[in-house]
Design an enzyme around this catalytic site. Structure first.
Site, short mmCIF file in Angstrom:
data_model
loop_
_atom_site.label_atom_id
_atom_site.label_comp_id
_atom_site.label_asym_id
_atom_site.label_seq_id
_atom_site.Cartn_x
_atom_site.Cartn_y
_atom_site.Cartn_z
N LYS A 1 0.82 -1.22 0.00
CA LYS A 1 0.00 0.00 0.00
C LYS A 1 0.85 1.27 0.00
O LYS A 1 0.46 2.28 -0.59
CB LYS A 1 -1.02 0.00 1.14
CG LYS A 1 -0.41 -0.08 2.52
CD LYS A 1 -1.49 -0.18 3.57
CE LYS A 1 -0.93 -0.42 4.96
NZ LYS A 1 0.48 -0.28 5.25
N ARG B 1 13.07 -7.32 2.03
CA ARG B 1 13.04 -5.89 1.71
C ARG B 1 14.31 -5.19 2.20
O ARG B 1 14.77 -5.42 3.31
CB ARG B 1 11.81 -5.29 2.37
CG ARG B 1 11.57 -3.85 2.05
CD ARG B 1 10.12 -3.48 2.25
NE ARG B 1 9.75 -3.26 3.65
CZ ARG B 1 8.56 -2.81 4.02
NH1 ARG B 1 7.62 -2.57 3.14
NH2 ARG B 1 8.30 -2.63 5.29
N ARG C 1 4.29 -7.94 13.95
CA ARG C 1 3.54 -6.91 13.20
C ARG C 1 2.30 -7.51 12.54
O ARG C 1 1.25 -6.89 12.50
CB ARG C 1 4.44 -6.28 12.12
CG ARG C 1 5.51 -5.37 12.70
CD ARG C 1 6.54 -5.01 11.67
NE ARG C 1 6.06 -4.08 10.67
CZ ARG C 1 6.66 -3.89 9.49
NH1 ARG C 1 7.72 -4.59 9.15
NH2 ARG C 1 6.18 -3.01 8.65
N ARG D 1 15.31 -2.65 7.57
CA ARG D 1 14.65 -1.99 8.70
C ARG D 1 14.59 -2.96 9.87
O ARG D 1 14.37 -4.14 9.68
CB ARG D 1 13.21 -1.61 8.31
CG ARG D 1 13.10 -0.26 7.64
CD ARG D 1 11.76 -0.01 6.99
NE ARG D 1 10.59 -0.35 7.81
CZ ARG D 1 9.33 -0.13 7.43
NH1 ARG D 1 9.07 0.43 6.25
NH2 ARG D 1 8.32 -0.45 8.19
N ARG E 1 -5.10 2.67 12.13
CA ARG E 1 -4.70 1.28 12.36
C ARG E 1 -5.43 0.65 13.54
O ARG E 1 -5.19 -0.52 13.84
CB ARG E 1 -3.20 1.23 12.65
CG ARG E 1 -2.34 0.80 11.45
CD ARG E 1 -0.91 1.00 11.88
NE ARG E 1 0.04 0.16 11.23
CZ ARG E 1 0.90 0.60 10.30
NH1 ARG E 1 0.83 1.83 9.85
NH2 ARG E 1 1.79 -0.20 9.80
P1 AMP Z 1 4.63 1.35 8.45
O1 AMP Z 1 5.78 1.97 7.79
O2 AMP Z 1 3.31 1.93 8.03
O3 AMP Z 1 4.63 -0.17 8.35
O4 AMP Z 1 4.75 1.69 10.02
C1 AMP Z 1 5.87 1.31 10.75
C2 AMP Z 1 5.54 1.32 12.24
O5 AMP Z 1 5.16 2.65 12.63
C3 AMP Z 1 4.39 0.45 12.67
O6 AMP Z 1 4.76 -0.91 12.84
C4 AMP Z 1 4.00 1.11 13.99
O7 AMP Z 1 4.93 0.81 15.01
C5 AMP Z 1 4.18 2.60 13.67
N1 AMP Z 1 2.93 3.16 13.12
C6 AMP Z 1 2.71 3.65 11.87
N2 AMP Z 1 1.45 4.08 11.73
C7 AMP Z 1 0.83 3.84 12.91
C8 AMP Z 1 -0.49 4.03 13.38
N3 AMP Z 1 -1.46 4.54 12.61
N4 AMP Z 1 -0.77 3.67 14.66
C9 AMP Z 1 0.20 3.17 15.46
N5 AMP Z 1 1.44 2.94 15.08
C10 AMP Z 1 1.78 3.26 13.81
#
Ligand code: AMP
Length: 216
Positions: free
Chosen positions: A13, A127, A171, A160, A88
């Site tokens: 996404k 990745r 996750r 990462r 989320r």
């Molecule tokens: P992403 O890059 O979107 O996979 O986000 C990486 C990490 O950021 C997630 O695993 C969460 O720890 C934190 N994170 C990102 N967006 C949110 C959200 N809307 N609510 C809570 N934690 C978030």
């Protein structure tokens, strides 16, 4: 136009949102990217977010809601925005409804990126990300020309911390427990549409655009 791409980590996404941003000009508001920038700048927000991100946990709702509230009210979001990685949790989804109704706005489309768990684990564990420009590669599906080096800027490619095997599984569990109910919430409001995210990136993008009614 407010678009929400929903889906588990690794469903693509983020990549699709960036493509859409490049074509339509609405900013992609990625909470994950906002936190990663804050972490590299060692801000208070970054230090707080890091504690949770490193373990694959969600950053607390009040922190994330505050970040989005600040960002979505900036003038570059007037025409539209793509919310990548938010909401989320159900608490975030309800806070977003309230925030938007105060701004006399509403969500236009929610698109769920569906894909099976084995494919997600392989996508996430392979990745690699450029430390300098953020470009994404995959050891098997999209390897860099020179191992460990970014094709675009020559920066070092890193994994990462939250793409490491044990954190990935957490996750995905967090997604099932906390984010899958958000898809159901939008389904009940008849806002949810779905795309098969295991297709090629071009095919996913084509369907994504059709679903949100963006033609160019
Ligand atoms: P992403 O890059 O979107 O996979 O986000 C990486 C990490 O950021 C997630 O695993 C969460 O720890 C934190 N994170 C990102 N967006 C949110 C959200 N809307 N609510 C809570 N934690 C978030």
């Amino acid at each position: 136009m407010i678009i929400i791409p929903l889906g588990p980590p690794g469903s693509g996404k983020g990549t699709q949102s960036k493509k859409l941003m490049a074509e339509c000009g609405w900013p992609q508001l990625s909470t994950g990217d906002i936190f990663r920038v804050a972490i590299s700048n060692k801000t208070t927000l970054g230090l707080k977010a890091k504690e949770f991100m490193d373990k694959g946990e969600l950053v607390p709702d009040d922190v994330v809601i505050g970040v989005i509230k600040d960002r979505i009210t900036q003038s570059d979001c007037d025409e539209g925005s793509i919310l990548d990685g938010f909401p989320r949790t159900l608490i975030q989804a309800k806070a977003l409804d309230k925030m938007l109704s105060e701004l006399n706005r509403s969500i236009d489309k929610v698109v769920l990126f569906e894909i099976n768990q084995d494919e997600l684990v392989s996508r996430l564990s392979g990745r690699r990300v450029c430390k300098d420009c953020g470009a994404m590669f995959h050891l098997v599906a999209a390897p860099p020309k020179k191992s460990g080096t970014c094709d675009h800027c020559g920066g070092n490619l890193i994994q990462r911390k939250d793409d490491q095997a044990d954190v990935i599984l957490n996750r995905l569990k967090v997604y099932e427990n906390q984010t899958a109910p958000v898809a159901a919430y939008y389904g009940e409001k008849s806002k949810l549409q779905k795309v098969d995210a295991s297709q090629s990136p071009d095919d996913v993008y084509k369907t994504f655009k059709e679903l949100i009614g963006f033609h160019k």
